[in-house]
Design a protein around this motif. Structure first.
Motif, PDB file in Angstrom:
ATOM      1  N   GLY A  11      53.077  52.755  84.308  1.00 21.92           N
ATOM      2  CA  GLY A  11      54.199  53.551  83.804  1.00 21.92           C
ATOM      3  C   GLY A  11      53.750  54.920  83.336  1.00 21.92           C
ATOM      4  N   LEU A  12      52.618  54.950  82.634  1.00 19.45           N
ATOM      5  CA  LEU A  12      52.093  56.239  82.175  1.00 19.45           C
ATOM      6  C   LEU A  12      51.652  57.116  83.344  1.00 19.45           C
ATOM      7  CD1 LEU A  12      50.033  55.069  79.068  1.00 19.45           C
ATOM      8  CD2 LEU A  12      52.171  56.350  79.068  1.00 19.45           C
ATOM      9  N   ASN A  13      51.074  56.517  84.374  1.00 15.57           N
ATOM     10  CA  ASN A  13      50.684  57.286  85.560  1.00 15.57           C
ATOM     11  C   ASN A  13      51.907  57.868  86.262  1.00 15.57           C
ATOM     12  OD1 ASN A  13      47.920  57.034  85.311  1.00 15.57           O
ATOM     13  ND2 ASN A  13      47.831  55.145  86.507  1.00 15.57           N
TER      14      ASN A  13
ATOM     15  N   LEU B 182      48.353  46.533  82.360  1.00 15.96           N
ATOM     16  CA  LEU B 182      48.374  47.226  83.646  1.00 15.96           C
ATOM     17  C   LEU B 182      49.731  47.862  83.915  1.00 15.96           C
ATOM     18  CD1 LEU B 182      46.713  47.878  86.150  1.00 15.96           C
ATOM     19  CD2 LEU B 182      47.496  45.741  87.144  1.00 15.96           C
ATOM     20  N   ASP B 183      50.826  47.189  83.557  1.00 13.86           N
ATOM     21  CA  ASP B 183      52.165  47.751  83.744  1.00 13.86           C
ATOM     22  C   ASP B 183      52.345  49.010  82.907  1.00 13.86           C
ATOM     23  OD1 ASP B 183      52.785  45.706  85.469  1.00 13.86           O
ATOM     24  OD2 ASP B 183      53.752  44.479  83.929  1.00 13.86           O
TER      25      ASP B 183
END
Length: 124
Positions: free
Chosen positions: A98-100, A93-94
């Protein structure tokens, strides 16, 4: 939201299956059960003191040991989950967050570049 919860449940159940499958963990549990009575008697007979120098009662010793075992178990589960994520290649999820964030920054940069390009085209 339901898909996220479902994926988390599937991941958790897979991780628990992987953990239960781990023979080293099962062997260690067997060792603990065999030595349990001896350790319990030893723990009851040993005298431990708290930060005030007073001897701990039996229940306090049990609570202290329980918290130590819980921390060890959480650490082992965390290691197993990390190994499982690596094997199955599921994004954490992290990592997704980060990609978002990077995607949002890239969208803003693209919007600024488009605005500059439109401004340059308007001058011509």
């Amino acid at each position: 939201m339901k898909t996220k919860t479902l994926l988390e449940l599937i991941t958790l159940s897979s991780s628990l299956y992987f953990l239960a499958k781990d023979t080293h963990f099962i062997d260690r549990l067997n060792d603990f059960s065999e030595k349990g009575k001896e350790n319990l008697n030893k723990m009851a007979s040993d005298s431990e003191v708290d930060e005030n120098g007073e001897e701990l009662e039996f229940m306090d010793k049990i609570i202290q040991k329980t918290s130590q075992v819980r921390e060890e178990l959480e650490h082992k589960i965390e290691e197993a989950v990390v190994q499982f994520y690596k094997k199955v290649n599921i994004a954490h999820l992290d990592k997704i967050k980060g990609l978002n964030e990077k995607l949002d920054k890239a969208d803003k940069a693209i919007a600024l570049l488009e605005a500059r390009l439109n401004h340059i085209e308007a001058k011509e």
